[in-house]
Write a protein that holds these residues in place. Sequence first.
Motif, PDB file in Angstrom:
ATOM      1  N   TRP A  39      -8.769   5.381   3.915  1.00 47.68           N
ATOM      2  CA  TRP A  39      -8.647   5.088   2.490  1.00 47.68           C
ATOM      3  C   TRP A  39      -7.247   4.592   2.186  1.00 47.68           C
ATOM      4  CZ3 TRP A  39     -12.841   5.661  -0.802  1.00 47.68           C
ATOM      5  CH2 TRP A  39     -13.957   6.311  -0.256  1.00 47.68           C
ATOM      6  N   MET A  40      -7.182   3.608   1.277  1.00 44.16           N
ATOM      7  CA  MET A  40      -5.904   2.980   0.956  1.00 44.16           C
ATOM      8  C   MET A  40      -5.746   2.861  -0.563  1.00 44.16           C
ATOM      9  SD  MET A  40      -6.275  -0.149   3.663  1.00 44.16           S
ATOM     10  CE  MET A  40      -7.117   0.145   5.234  1.00 44.16           C
ATOM     11  N   ALA A  41      -4.505   3.075  -1.010  1.00 37.05           N
ATOM     12  CA  ALA A  41      -4.179   2.938  -2.428  1.00 37.05           C
ATOM     13  C   ALA A  41      -3.119   1.853  -2.575  1.00 37.05           C
ATOM     14  CB  ALA A  41      -3.671   4.254  -2.992  1.00 37.05           C
ATOM     15  N   VAL A  96       0.854  -1.193   0.000  1.00 40.05           N
ATOM     16  CA  VAL A  96       0.000   0.000   0.000  1.00 40.05           C
ATOM     17  C   VAL A  96       0.885   1.236   0.000  1.00 40.05           C
ATOM     18  CG1 VAL A  96      -1.731   1.286   1.287  1.00 40.05           C
ATOM     19  CG2 VAL A  96      -1.889  -1.203   1.144  1.00 40.05           C
ATOM     20  N   LEU A  97       0.698   2.088  -1.028  1.00 38.61           N
ATOM     21  CA  LEU A  97       1.579   3.233  -1.235  1.00 38.61           C
ATOM     22  C   LEU A  97       1.035   4.527  -0.664  1.00 38.61           C
ATOM     23  CD1 LEU A  97       2.665   2.545  -4.926  1.00 38.61           C
ATOM     24  CD2 LEU A  97       3.746   1.784  -2.816  1.00 38.61           C
ATOM     25  N   ASN A  98      -0.283   4.613  -0.449  1.00 38.77           N
ATOM     26  CA  ASN A  98      -0.868   5.847   0.059  1.00 38.77           C
ATOM     27  C   ASN A  98      -2.020   5.504   0.982  1.00 38.77           C
ATOM     28  OD1 ASN A  98      -1.453   8.635   0.333  1.00 38.77           O
ATOM     29  ND2 ASN A  98      -0.759   8.970  -1.782  1.00 38.77           N
ATOM     30  N   ILE A  99      -2.185   6.307   2.015  1.00 35.31           N
ATOM     31  CA  ILE A  99      -3.220   6.027   3.006  1.00 35.31           C
ATOM     32  C   ILE A  99      -3.720   7.349   3.568  1.00 35.31           C
ATOM     33  CG2 ILE A  99      -1.642   5.823   4.991  1.00 35.31           C
ATOM     34  CD1 ILE A  99      -3.278   3.269   5.764  1.00 35.31           C
ATOM     35  N   PHE A 100      -5.025   7.394   3.919  1.00 36.52           N
ATOM     36  CA  PHE A 100      -5.622   8.668   4.334  1.00 36.52           C
ATOM     37  C   PHE A 100      -6.822   8.381   5.236  1.00 36.52           C
ATOM     38  CE2 PHE A 100      -8.854  11.999   3.635  1.00 36.52           C
ATOM     39  CZ  PHE A 100      -8.139  13.123   4.031  1.00 36.52           C
ATOM     40  N   GLY A 101      -6.886   9.055   6.379  1.00 38.12           N
ATOM     41  CA  GLY A 101      -8.009   8.918   7.295  1.00 38.12           C
ATOM     42  C   GLY A 101      -8.935  10.114   7.182  1.00 38.12           C
ATOM     43  N   ASN A 136      -3.191  10.250  -4.669  1.00 39.74           N
ATOM     44  CA  ASN A 136      -3.429  10.940  -3.405  1.00 39.74           C
ATOM     45  C   ASN A 136      -4.909  10.869  -3.038  1.00 39.74           C
ATOM     46  OD1 ASN A 136      -0.820  12.308  -2.560  1.00 39.74           O
ATOM     47  ND2 ASN A 136      -1.010  13.097  -4.659  1.00 39.74           N
ATOM     48  N   PHE A 137      -5.174  11.124  -1.755  1.00 40.03           N
ATOM     49  CA  PHE A 137      -6.523  11.330  -1.235  1.00 40.03           C
ATOM     50  C   PHE A 137      -6.556  12.675  -0.525  1.00 40.03           C
ATOM     51  CE2 PHE A 137      -5.752   6.737  -1.013  1.00 40.03           C
ATOM     52  CZ  PHE A 137      -6.848   6.214  -1.675  1.00 40.03           C
ATOM     53  N   ALA A 138      -7.737  13.307  -0.495  1.00 42.57           N
ATOM     54  CA  ALA A 138      -7.911  14.535   0.286  1.00 42.57           C
ATOM     55  C   ALA A 138      -9.394  14.677   0.623  1.00 42.57           C
ATOM     56  CB  ALA A 138      -7.410  15.754  -0.475  1.00 42.57           C
ATOM     57  N   GLU A 139      -9.691  15.489   1.643  1.00 39.15           N
ATOM     58  CA  GLU A 139     -11.064  15.718   2.079  1.00 39.15           C
ATOM     59  C   GLU A 139     -11.285  17.215   2.222  1.00 39.15           C
ATOM     60  OE1 GLU A 139     -14.227  14.218   5.536  1.00 39.15           O
ATOM     61  OE2 GLU A 139     -12.056  14.095   5.904  1.00 39.15           O
TER      62      GLU A 139
END
Length: 971
Positions: free
Chosen positions: A93-95, A81-86, A129-132
Motif C-alpha cells: 500500500w502506498m500513500a 510517496v510519503l507512506n508505504i506498507f506491505g 498511516n496503514f496497518a493490518e
Amino acid sequence: MRLVLLSLLFPFLCFPDLASSQEYSYTHYDIADGLASSTVYCITQDKDGFIWLGTEAGVCRFDGTHFRIYNTADGLPDVEVLNIFGDSKGRVWMAPFKGSVCYYYQGRIHNQENDPVLAGMGNLDAVQNFAEDSRGNILIQQRKKLYLVRPDNRVNHYDSVGNEPIKRSVGLGPSRDGNFNIQIDEKLFELSDKGFSLIKRISFPFDNPLYVALCPSWSVVHSDTLTTKISSLINDQSEAYPFDFPVYNHVSYSIIDDSLLYINRFSGTEEYSMPRGIVKRKLLPGKKVSRVFSDRAGNVWLTTLESGIYRLNSDEFKTIHLPENGLGLTAVQSIALNSTGDRLLIGDNHNGIFILSLPGPGLKMKEVLKVLLGTNRVLFVHEYAYKRLIYCTDANTVVGHIDSLNHRSVGGGVKSACLIDDHRILLGGPWGAGIFDIGLMRITDTLWRSRVTAVYSKNDTNYIGTLHGLWQIAGKKLPVFMGNQIPLLKNRIAAMTESGDGTLWISSYDDSVIGYSGGRVVAAITSKQGLVGNVSHCLFAHNHILWVGTDKGLNAIQLDKPGYPVLWYTSADGLASDIVNAIYAVGSIVFVGTSAGLSYFDESKIQIGDECRINVLSVISAGSDRIRDTAGLALPIRQNNIRIEFAGISYRSAGQLHYLYRLIGLDSSWKETGDNYLAYPTLPSGKYEFQVRASNRFGVLSEMRSVPFVVATPFWNQLWFNGLEVAVFLTAMWLFVGWRTRRIRRQQEERAQQNRRLVEMEHIALQAQMNPHFIFNCLNSIQQFVFDKDMMATNEYISNFARLIRATLNNSSQRFISLNEEVEYLTDYLSLEKMRFKNKMDYAIDVDSDLDADELLLPPMLLQPYVENSVRHGLRHKTDGQGFIRIQFRIKGEKLIVAIRDNGIGRKKAMEYKTGEHIEYQSKGMSLTSSRIQMINMLYKSEIIVGVEDMADESGRPDGTRITIEFPIFR
C-alpha cells in the motif's frame, strides 16, 4: 646509524578519549546504485521479501542487487510517496503526497482509476498511516476519516467515534489482541470487530504523524516541544524523555520489535530501549534519518533525507577511523601487542604509530606517537622492552623510547620483519634479508642480497620469500630452494606465520595458502575450499583459526575442522574496507587493519549467514508478460520464445549471488549463471518446466521456483497429419519412381539411338569427305606425274595421299582428336591440293601461341569439309592471281575460334560455275556436317556455331569467303 633531530619531529600527540570515533559499518545505496532519489521517506518489506522504498521521485523495489523504479507511467498517482506498507496478502500500500491511495499487487499498481474498491472511497485527503490486524483487515488512516478494507474487499467508513467526529487522527499501529491501536485527538482507542474502545487519554497537542508512534505495548508522542512521552499500554510505566536537541531537528519515531524506539533526527538516530529506559546506541551520525526498519532476517535499515538508504552491517563489527592529519585516509599497516599486554601498537601509512589501551570491552585511543610526517608505511612495530619500540617502514628501521623524541634510525626500507628473540629481528626488503641486532643497531648477518617479499624465522631456520619462490636457510648452511620439492612454492611469496602445532603457513600470489610441516605439505587451501581474494597481504594464527587478509576481505580458516572450512568477512559484514593489511587477536577479539581504519569484533559472537529467497519476476513471451498465467501457461508454436526474469534475495550478500537453473524437457542437468534472467529464443513443441534456485555468498540455497509451460504442437506435427504425410509421400514416391524410371529408359534409348546415328553419320561423312572425284583427281595427278617421269613428285604425292587416307581412317574411330592432330590432318589435305593444282594455290595454318595444342580437343573430320568447299568452289575457278587459304585457331573467352579464309571468287560467282557434276555429293557432304554439329551439340550439351561471310575488296568486288566456327573448350 643516525639520530633523528628534534626539529624534524612532530610533537607527541595525546588523545585522552577517542572512543567516540568508534563507528558501526553500513552498506550504503544511493542514486548511483539505482535508487530513484536520495530523499527516502518510508520503507517496508513485502510478503516475498522485497524491500520497498517511498521517495520523492517514485517507489523503488529492491532485491539486494537491483532497484526497480515505479512512477506515474506504471500507475502511480504521484511520484512522491510519503507512506508505504506491505500486508500479509502480498499487497504493498502506498500513500502519495497527492491525496490518493494505491497498492501494488501481482505485477501492477491498482489505483482509484482501475480498481473499483479504491474508486468507491471517493476523494481522499492525505493518508497518514496503514496497518493490518490479525484477520487481514487493512485500516487506512486520514486525519478525519478511517477506511477499513476487509479481506472480501468490502469497505467500512468511520468518520466519528460515538457522537464525536474524528479529528487530528495521525497515529496508528497494531494492538496486543490483534486489533488496531488508533490515536484520535488526545485519546487512544482500540478498534476491533466490536467497535472502538478507549484505552487511555494522552497529552498530544500536535497534528503531525511524525510526532507519534504506536505499537502493541507502547505509545510514543510529543507531549510538548521539549519532551518525548513514552508510555506503556500494559501497565502504568511511563517516562518523559527530554530532547537534547532543538525540536525542529526531530524527523520521526520508529518502533521495532515492540521494544526499541528510534528517535530519528537531522543528525542521526538514537536507539532507545523502552522496557529498560536507556539509550543503547547512536547510529548514522550526521545524516538526516527519516525511518528505521527491521526486515524479517533482522537487518536494520535506515532511510535518510538527501543521503539514500543504509543497512547496518553488523552489531558486532566496529571501526576506529584514525586521524588523517591532512594526508588522506589513514590505513592500518601493522598491529602488535605491547610488552605488558594492555595496549595495542598500530602502525599507519603516514609514518605514525597509534597506541590503544585495552582496559576491557571498550577500546580507548590513549596516545598517538607521530614520527616523521610523510607517507611511509609502518609495516612492523614491536615493544622489545617497556616503552622501548622498534618499528620498520618503507624507508628505514627506527629504535626509540615512547616518551622520548630522540629516536635512532637506520636507512633501508623494510617490507617484512619477524622477531627472532628479544634482541634480534629478521628483516627483509628490496635490498635483501638479514638479521638486525637491536642493541648494535645494525645488520649482523646478511642472508640474502636480492629483493625479498616476506621473511619468517623458526628454530634457527630462516625462510626467505622472494618474487620467484621460497628459500630455506638452516643455520649456516647454504640456501635451499623449496620450490624444487614443492611446485606451489615457486610462486611469489606474500606472507608467512606459524600455528600452535608448529605448522608453517605460507601464502602466495596464486590464491593459495600452504601448510608445511615435517618436510612436507600438510595442507593446500585454495578457492576450492572457499578461500577468497586475489592477493594475500597477511597471515595470523590464533586459537585454531588461521586468519588470512586479502584484497577481498578477511578469511578465517578453521584449522581444527576436517577439510579446513573457510569463513569470509567483508565490508558487507562490517569491515571498514575489503583491503586487509594486518591482523591481530587478543582473546576472542580480532583486530583487522584495513585501508580505511581499524575494525574489530568478538569472533565468538559473530554469526555468519543469511537467509536466501528467490522470486520469479516476469515471464515474457512475444513481448507480453505472462506471469499471471503461469498456472497453465501455453505458448503458440509461432510464439515459442520465452524470457524468465527472477531475483534472489539475500541482503547480507550485497549482490553476491548466483543461480542454479535447468529447463526440464530440454536439459535435465543443472547449470549456473550470475545473471538474473534467462532467454530461450526458439523452443520445439513439448512440455517444459523451468526450475531455478538462488545461492548466496554464504552457500545457502533458496527454495526452488518452477515455471511449467507448454509449447503447442502444430497441426503438421500431430499424429493424423503425420499419417497423411506418410500416405501422400508414399504415393508421390511411387508416382515419381515410375515416372523417373520411364524417363531414364527413354533417355537411354534416345542416347543409344543418337550414338548409333552419330556413328553412321561419321562413316557417311568419311565417305563424303573422301569423295570419288577427289580420289579420281588425286589418281590423275599421280598418273600425270608418272607420265612426266617425275618420280620424286609421284612418290611424294602417293606418300601424302596414303598418310591422309590412314589419318582419315584413324580419326573416324575417335570421338575427339587433339588440335595438333587436326592441324596435321588439314596440312596433309592442303598439301595434296596444292600439288594437284600445281602450286597455283597456297595455304597457311596459324595457331595462337596461347593455345595448348596438345590439351585442346576437337571433333574429328569436322573442319575438312569446309576447307574442301573453299578449294572446290572458291579457288578452282580463280583466274587472276594465286589462290590462298588461311586457317586460324585462337581463344576468345571460353570459346575456340576457327577462321577459314580464302581469296576465291565468292559464293555468288561459284553458283554460276556449278554443273550437275558432284551436286549430290556436295549436298550430302555439307548437310551431313551440319547434322553432325547438331548431334554433337545435343550429345555434349555444347554449342558449336558456324558463320559464313562474303568478303569484298575496296572496290566492292568479291574477294573470297570467310567461315568462322566457334567451338566450346573440349579438354
